[in-house]
Design a protein around this motif. Sequence first.
Motif, PDB file in Angstrom:
ATOM      1  N   MET A  97       0.582  -1.266   0.208  1.00 42.40           N
ATOM      2  CA  MET A  97       0.468  -0.061   0.279  1.00 42.40           C
ATOM      3  C   MET A  97       0.972   1.181  -0.187  1.00 42.40           C
ATOM      4  O   MET A  97       0.514   2.028  -0.152  1.00 42.40           O
ATOM      5  N   SER A  98       2.215   0.966   0.006  1.00 44.17           N
ATOM      6  CA  SER A  98       3.020   1.903   0.003  1.00 44.17           C
ATOM      7  C   SER A  98       2.853   3.469  -1.374  1.00 44.17           C
ATOM      8  O   SER A  98       2.020   2.220  -2.293  1.00 44.17           O
ATOM      9  N   GLU A  99       3.255   3.768  -0.865  1.00 44.11           N
ATOM     10  CA  GLU A  99       3.560   5.264  -2.380  1.00 44.11           C
ATOM     11  C   GLU A  99       4.062   4.902  -3.616  1.00 44.11           C
ATOM     12  O   GLU A  99       3.540   4.348  -4.135  1.00 44.11           O
ATOM     13  N   GLN A 100       5.443   3.789  -2.981  1.00 41.44           N
ATOM     14  CA  GLN A 100       6.663   3.745  -4.246  1.00 41.44           C
ATOM     15  C   GLN A 100       6.870   2.315  -3.756  1.00 41.44           C
ATOM     16  O   GLN A 100       8.266   1.946  -2.699  1.00 41.44           O
ATOM     17  N   PRO A 101       6.232   0.979  -3.085  1.00 37.71           N
ATOM     18  CA  PRO A 101       6.329  -0.387  -3.461  1.00 37.71           C
ATOM     19  C   PRO A 101       8.021  -0.528  -3.361  1.00 37.71           C
ATOM     20  O   PRO A 101       8.722  -0.941  -3.120  1.00 37.71           O
TER      21      PRO A 101
END
Lengths: 368, 67
Positions: B31-35
């Motif tokens: 769910m992170s902005e930049q996995p």
Amino acid sequence: MAATRATIGCHTLVALGLVLSPGTSGRADDRVGAGITYHTDTDGLTVTHPAASARIAAGEDVHVSAGYQADVISAATVDVRTAASSRPFEEVRHGADAGVDVALARLTTLSAGYALSVSPDYLSNALSVSLRHELDDRRHALTFALSGAHDSVGRFGDPAPTGEALTLAASARWAIVLSRDAVVDLGGAVEHRRGYMESPYRFVTVAGAGSQVRLPEEVPDERWRFAVGGGLRWAIAEPFYVRASYRLHADDWGVLGHTVTVSGHLAPAPGWLVTVSGRSLAQRGATFYSGAYATLPDIPVLRTRDRTLAPHWSLAAEADVRIPFARVGGFDLGARVRGAVLWHRYFDTPLLPERTSFQASLTLIAER
Amino acid sequence: MRWALIVVAMGLGGCATVHPWERETLAQPAMSEQPDPEGDAFDAHFEGAREAALDPGAAGGGGCGCN
């Protein structure tokens, strides 16, 4: 949902961690990554791309980052084979970057960065600055960014640059926490580039009745580019996650494109992450692009055979697995293995109607 | 256009508040902005050399002979 399987104590720790970390950005406090990517395609191009990056805390409110990357290129592409000097070439590009993030307040972060890219025929220096602010009980995260770059383009072996270009860009991004398991992202960007934007190696054949001439490509000296897009990050039912995004890009050269990306993620155990993703890009070409110019004795002022400016469609499929190894000295060690297939279909490029590419990468990661 | 308005309206205040202790799912890597920062950097440079779809200002430096 994880909320139902964690204890209150765990919740407290998670909540504390979230309050102290930058919201939904998901960035570890300290992170080191190093890896290598190999690219090959049906057009005779191979690129080996080693890269390393690190982001570490340098105080309570400051993080610094640095990175290095290289492209080791071996090309015997159709463009090279049909050029005046039709020898395959090998080239190495080096790139380096450095940055700093400063927490101005609990919910406000200022970032600045510098990036350098060098190859025998190209030099690029870029600066960027961004401000991220979270508000409304961290339900919204706004990020504004400005960047500028100076590019100097030349020909291999020629000490004088063929041309230079200056690029200025601005972007804004808005992340909205919709619920405990969904986030929406909205964003937009604008870029202005002025200067030399041709390739000094690219020539265009203009034909007429029984004759033809070969001329350097010519494109406008100014370009405005725009992009807007949105996306959704959604935890359907842990451990299953879905991400989807759409992006519209356009410029004043007549290019207009739509990009759709969808990915599915499975986190079967702590530290593990399996991702499968797909991407589609459909693009209208620049107004002055043509696969073949047959206008002699008139020579078009603007002329190019740059395939990035051609009408085309591309599809990409990718799979990657993140594997945890161990926990050493407070760091979680892991690896990421990734493979991708990309297919480009060009609609007005007689010499290369389609191209298929394959990529594989391995990255080692340590973070805490 | 209608969907855009709905999204903006939801963003401006139509959603329930998510308390810090309810954000465990949002903190997951997926769910992170930049996995995948390393992969994203490669994609930005590579796609910038092959497609006009690159994010404005996202990557400087060409010279990659890969077009």
